[in-house]
Scaffold this motif. Sequence first.
Motif, mmCIF file in Angstrom:
data_model
loop_
_atom_site.group_PDB
_atom_site.id
_atom_site.type_symbol
_atom_site.label_atom_id
_atom_site.label_comp_id
_atom_site.label_asym_id
_atom_site.label_seq_id
_atom_site.Cartn_x
_atom_site.Cartn_y
_atom_site.Cartn_z
ATOM 1 N N SER A 1 0.802 -0.839 0.502
ATOM 2 C CA SER A 1 -0.011 -0.434 0.264
ATOM 3 C C SER A 1 0.706 1.198 0.366
ATOM 4 O O SER A 1 0.629 2.413 -0.708
ATOM 5 N N GLU B 1 3.655 1.230 -1.594
ATOM 6 C CA GLU B 1 4.204 1.566 -2.754
ATOM 7 C C GLU B 1 3.282 2.344 -3.168
ATOM 8 O O GLU B 1 3.299 2.924 -4.583
ATOM 9 N N GLU B 2 2.240 1.958 -3.474
ATOM 10 C CA GLU B 2 1.205 2.726 -4.415
ATOM 11 C C GLU B 2 1.024 3.778 -4.175
ATOM 12 O O GLU B 2 0.684 4.760 -4.739
ATOM 13 N N GLN B 3 1.084 4.222 -2.819
ATOM 14 C CA GLN B 3 0.901 5.536 -2.453
ATOM 15 C C GLN B 3 1.896 6.378 -3.160
ATOM 16 O O GLN B 3 1.743 7.641 -3.605
ATOM 17 N N GLN C 1 3.531 5.685 -5.834
ATOM 18 C CA GLN C 1 3.494 5.614 -7.061
ATOM 19 C C GLN C 1 3.152 7.548 -8.200
ATOM 20 O O GLN C 1 3.675 7.341 -8.674
#
Length: 74
Positions: free
Chosen positions: A43, A45-47, A49
């Motif tokens: 999560s 990492e997704e934030q 990007q």
Amino acid sequence: MGLSVWQILLVVLIFLLLFGRGKIPALMGDLAAGIKSFKKGISDEEQAQPAAKLEQQTVGDKAEQTVNSQQPSA
């Protein structure tokens, strides 16, 4: 040719002898902590990007503005 009850009991008995009663809950707790850490990392990492993509766009826009300002007017 499935597993019989005796085979399953034998596997469980060997598992208990190897790990003991006290180590099994600790092992499951460590497994749960690892899964939580993995989910948190995904999560995070997704934030990160979208922020990186926005930064790349602003750098690209600045470079385009610099190129356009250096071109002589016709």
